[in-house]
Design a protein around this motif. Sequence first.
Motif, PDB file in Angstrom:
ATOM      1  N   VAL A  46       3.723   6.496   9.616  1.00 55.12           N
ATOM      2  CA  VAL A  46       4.795   7.292  10.225  1.00 55.12           C
ATOM      3  C   VAL A  46       5.250   8.390   9.260  1.00 55.12           C
ATOM      4  O   VAL A  46       5.479   9.546   9.654  1.00 55.12           O
ATOM      5  CB  VAL A  46       5.982   6.379  10.627  1.00 55.12           C
ATOM      6  N   VAL A  47       5.346   8.051   7.967  1.00 55.05           N
ATOM      7  CA  VAL A  47       5.707   9.078   6.974  1.00 55.05           C
ATOM      8  C   VAL A  47       4.627  10.163   6.931  1.00 55.05           C
ATOM      9  O   VAL A  47       4.938  11.355   6.875  1.00 55.05           O
ATOM     10  CB  VAL A  47       5.884   8.429   5.580  1.00 55.05           C
ATOM     11  N   ALA A  48       3.359   9.744   6.994  1.00 51.79           N
ATOM     12  CA  ALA A  48       2.268  10.723   6.973  1.00 51.79           C
ATOM     13  C   ALA A  48       2.362  11.644   8.188  1.00 51.79           C
ATOM     14  O   ALA A  48       2.088  12.854   8.086  1.00 51.79           O
ATOM     15  CB  ALA A  48       0.920  10.013   6.936  1.00 51.79           C
ATOM     16  N   ALA A  64      11.676  15.514  12.466  1.00 52.94           N
ATOM     17  CA  ALA A  64      10.650  15.215  11.461  1.00 52.94           C
ATOM     18  C   ALA A  64      11.276  14.460  10.290  1.00 52.94           C
ATOM     19  O   ALA A  64      10.679  13.525   9.740  1.00 52.94           O
ATOM     20  CB  ALA A  64       9.998  16.498  10.984  1.00 52.94           C
ATOM     21  N   ASP A  65      12.486  14.884   9.940  1.00 54.38           N
ATOM     22  CA  ASP A  65      13.202  14.198   8.860  1.00 54.38           C
ATOM     23  C   ASP A  65      13.500  12.753   9.263  1.00 54.38           C
ATOM     24  O   ASP A  65      13.315  11.815   8.471  1.00 54.38           O
ATOM     25  CB  ASP A  65      14.500  14.952   8.567  1.00 54.38           C
ATOM     26  N   GLY A  71       9.857   5.802   8.832  1.00 48.02           N
ATOM     27  CA  GLY A  71       8.717   5.254   8.103  1.00 48.02           C
ATOM     28  C   GLY A  71       9.164   4.494   6.870  1.00 48.02           C
ATOM     29  O   GLY A  71       8.666   3.386   6.588  1.00 48.02           O
ATOM     30  N   GLN A  72      10.114   5.060   6.148  1.00 49.40           N
ATOM     31  CA  GLN A  72      10.606   4.374   4.948  1.00 49.40           C
ATOM     32  C   GLN A  72      11.273   3.041   5.311  1.00 49.40           C
ATOM     33  O   GLN A  72      11.084   2.040   4.614  1.00 49.40           O
ATOM     34  CB  GLN A  72      11.593   5.266   4.191  1.00 49.40           C
ATOM     35  N   CYS A 111       0.381  10.821   0.091  1.00 49.43           N
ATOM     36  CA  CYS A 111       0.342  11.570   1.349  1.00 49.43           C
ATOM     37  C   CYS A 111       1.098  12.893   1.254  1.00 49.43           C
ATOM     38  O   CYS A 111       0.842  13.805   2.025  1.00 49.43           O
ATOM     39  CB  CYS A 111       0.927  10.729   2.487  1.00 49.43           C
ATOM     40  N   TYR A 112       2.020  12.996   0.334  1.00 54.60           N
ATOM     41  CA  TYR A 112       2.776  14.244   0.199  1.00 54.60           C
ATOM     42  C   TYR A 112       1.858  15.381  -0.244  1.00 54.60           C
ATOM     43  O   TYR A 112       1.942  16.502   0.244  1.00 54.60           O
ATOM     44  CB  TYR A 112       3.919  14.054  -0.809  1.00 54.60           C
TER      45      TYR A 112
END
Lengths: 636, 252
Positions: A46-48, A64-65, A71-72, A111-112
Motif C-alpha cells: 500500500v505504501v508502494a 495519497a498521503d 500502509g504504515q 520503495c521510496y
Amino acid sequence: MTAAGESIGRRPAAYREPGRPADTSAARSRLPVSVVALSAATGVLVVAAAYTAGHLGHAGASWADHMYWLGQLLILIPVAARLLSRRALVASETVTIVVVLTVAEYLVKVCYSPAAFTYADELMHWRTATDIVQTGKLFTPNNLLPISPYYPGLEEVTSALASITGLSIFTSGLIVAGAAHLLFVCVLFVLFRYVSGSHRIAGVALLLYSSESLFQSFDSMFVYQTLALPFLGLTVLAVYRLAAPRAAGGRAGWFTLAALSAFATVVTHHVTSYLLVATLEVVTLGALVARDRRLVAWASILALVSAAAFAAWIVFVAPWTVGYLQPVIEGALQGFRALLTGGHPGAPPPASAANGPLENQALSAAAVLIMSVLVPVGWWQVWRRYRHQAWTAALAIGAVSWYVIVAVRLFVANGSELAGRASTFVFVPAGFIAALAVIRLTDNSLRWPVIRADVRRRAPVVVAVAVVAALVLVLNGLVNGWPPYWERLPGPYQVAGAERSVGPEQVASADWALAVLGPGNRFATDEGDMPVLGSYGDQNTVGDDGYLYTSPAFTQAATQQVQAQSIGYVLVDQRLSEMLPASGQYFPVDPNAGEYTRPLPLADLTKFNHVPGVARIYDSGNIVIYDLKGSAYYGP
Amino acid sequence: MDRSQADVAATALVAALACGAAASGAPTAAMTVLGIMLFAAPGYLLGQLLVGSRTAGLERVAVMAGLALAVPVLGGLLLYAVGVPLHRPGWLGLLAGVTLAGDVVLFLRRRAGRAAPFSWQPAWRVPRWQAAAFAAAVLVAAGAVGLARIGAAIQPQPGFTQLWLSPQQQKAHILSFGVTNDQGGTTSYRLVLLLNGQTSATWNLTLVNGQTWQRWVSFTGKYALTANLYRLPDLTHPYRYVSTGSTKAAGS
C-alpha cells in the motif's frame, strides 16, 4: 543450556516470563505471526502504491498521503498488538515479529528510491564505493564527504559484493545496508533477551527502539553508521559472553570476536567507534555498581582495546577526523555552556518542532512525554528487581541520556539534528528501560484493585492503551524522521527538496561535469544540486556561496570571496527563481534559511551572462554552468 | 569425508564454484547466488572456529553474519596494504582464501576432537498454512518493490537537451562542443557556431533520444565563440546557447 543459550550469564532472578493462564498455550493469540507478516507485506504494498501515486503527480494529494499512513498502520498495528499482547508468544515468534517489522520498514525505505540512491548521505558513500570499484584502491579523495574514504568499511563490503556478483553498487549497497540493519536489530534482541531473561521484554524493547526517528531512514541507509552499528552490537554481545560464568565456545573465541568487531567498528565509522568506547565504559560503571568484577574486567579491557584501535586509526590513517567532528562537538558544548550560564543558547527554544506542522509538533510532544514518563517507571523496576544485575544497571545509567537529548533538542542551537543523530544510540538503553515499564504496567494492571474485579473485561483495554502509546511513539518517529513532511511521498522536482531535487537533468549535468571538466573542480551550487554534483560529478562543491546567487549584479566584494574560495565554476539552476526552497534554505550554508518569502529573482541568477570574461559553458535549459576562471571575478 | 564434515565440504565447494564461475564469465544471476554464498562461507566457518557450535539460534546466525561482514572490511585493508587491487580477483582470493583456510582448520580440529561435528537440526517446524502465508507475504513484498520500481520508471520527467562548449580537462586549447538529446524522443535541431558574432558553421542535427553529437574546436582565446542551438521548427529563438568570453549571447 537451552538452544538459545538462555542459561548463559547472570539471569535476573526476579523476572520470569508471565506464567499466568493467559500466557499458556491454551491462550494462544488468534493473530498468528504469519498473518502479521502478511499484513506487514500488504502494508508495504500500500505504501508502494502511495509512492507510485506520488511519482505520477499526486504527491500533494491528501488521499495519497492517507494511503501512505494506511500502509504504515497495516505494518505497525499487528506488530505492536502482537508484541504487547499478554497472550503467549514463544521466542521464535517474537524474533519473527521483530524481523518482520524491521524488514517491512526497510522495504518502505527501498520503495521510496527503488532505482538509485537519492538521499544526500547515500550519494556521498556511493561516490566512495564507486571510487573503490573503479580504482581498486582505498582512500581516494571524496570531495563531497572527505572523511568517508578514511572509514571505508561499508564501501569495502559493498564493492566486494558488487565486484564478485556483477550487481550494481546501488543494488549491492541495498543488500549490505539491509543486512547490516537487520543484523543490528537481531543483536540488540539477543542482548536484551539475555539481560532481561525475557524474550517478551526484548520484543517490546525493540518495538520501542523502532520508534527512534532514524530507525526507518538514516539507520538503514547506505551510510557508514549502518554497518558500524552491528559491529558495535557484536562487541558488546561478546563482552556479555566473556563475563558470563560459563562462556560458551571459550573465552579466547569470544575475545577474538570482540576484538575483530571492535576493529571493524573503528574502520567503519568514527562516531560509532567513540560510542563503542563510551558504551563499554557505561557497562563498566554498571558492573561497578553491581559489584560484578568479571564484567568490570572484561568491559574495561575491551574499552581499552577499542580506544587504542580508534586512537591508532585517527593518528595513522584518519587524522582529519578531529577537524571533522570538532565543529559539531564545539557547537553542542557552546550551547550547553550558554544554557548553564544563563546566556542565550543560540536558537529559539523549540527549534526542532518549529520545522513541522502543528500536528507533527503535537505528536512529538506526546512522544517525548510518554518516554519521559516510562523511563522513570522503568528505573523503578530496575531498582525493585534488577539493581544487583550489572547489565540492567548499565542500561539504567545509559537511559539518563534520554533526558540529555531532550534538553539538547529544546535548548541547544541546531540541537534538533544533534539529538536526532544521537537517538540511534540513546534509544538502546531508553527503549529497554521503557520496555520494563510497559511490561510491568500492562501485567501489573491486572492486580490493581479497581480492575481485579473484572479482569477479563479490562485487560484488553490496558493492552490497547499500551498499543496506542507504542503507536504514538513509532508514528512520531516516522512523522518527525526522514523523509520530512514536505517530501513524504516521492514526486516531481522541488527546489532544495533533498531526494526530490535529484532528477535526470541534475544527474546529466553532473555526469557532464565529470566527463568534460574532470573531477575535483571547485563549484558553487545550491542545496538541491550539491549532492548530485558532488557524487555523480565528483566535484568539490562550496557550501557558503549564497552571495553569488543573491545579488543582481557583479560586485567587487564578490571577487574576494570567489578568489578566497577558489571557485572555478558556478552551477545555476534557474528553477531557484520559480519556487521557494522546500527545506527552507536555498544553499547548504544559508543565513536566510527559513526566512524566504519569495523565490530568488531571475536577474540574480542570470547576471553571469553579462559579467566580462565569464564563459557560459553548459546549458540544459534549467541548469546552466558558468566558468569563472579568467573572468572579472579573478581580476580585470 | 563423512557427514560430520559436510559443512566443510559444502563451503569448500562454494569457494571453488564461485572462483570457477568468475573465471568462466558466468552471468550475473549465477554470480549473485554464488557470490552471496561465498560471502557467507567465511562467516560461518569463523563462527564455528571462534565460538563453536554451542551457541544456537539467533545468536549463532548473528555472530556468523557479523563475521561475514567483518572479513571484507578487515581483509580489504590487508589486501590494500600489500598492494593487491580491490577488484574481483582480489576479493575472490580473499573470501575463497579465508574459506579454504577455515575449512582446513575446522577439519583438523574436528579430526582431533576439539570441535563439534556438523549436525543439522531445524529449530522449529512451521505449519503448512503458516508457511504458505509467509510465502504469500514474501511475494506481496516483492510485488511492492516491483510496483515502486515501475512507479519510479514511469514518473513523467520533463525532457531536456544539453548543449556545451567547454575547454576539456588538461586541454584548454581544445573545446569540447556537443549536444545531447534527452527530450524523450527523436528531435531535430539546427546548431549555429558564431565566431566574434559572425556565423562560422551550421549543422542540422536529428538525434534520437539519448544520442550525442560532439566535435572538438580549437580555441586560442583571442576571439569570442558562441553557439546557438535551435529546436526545429523554431529558428528565431535559440533553444539553448553557450558562449566563451564576454559577448552578449543571443538568448540573453
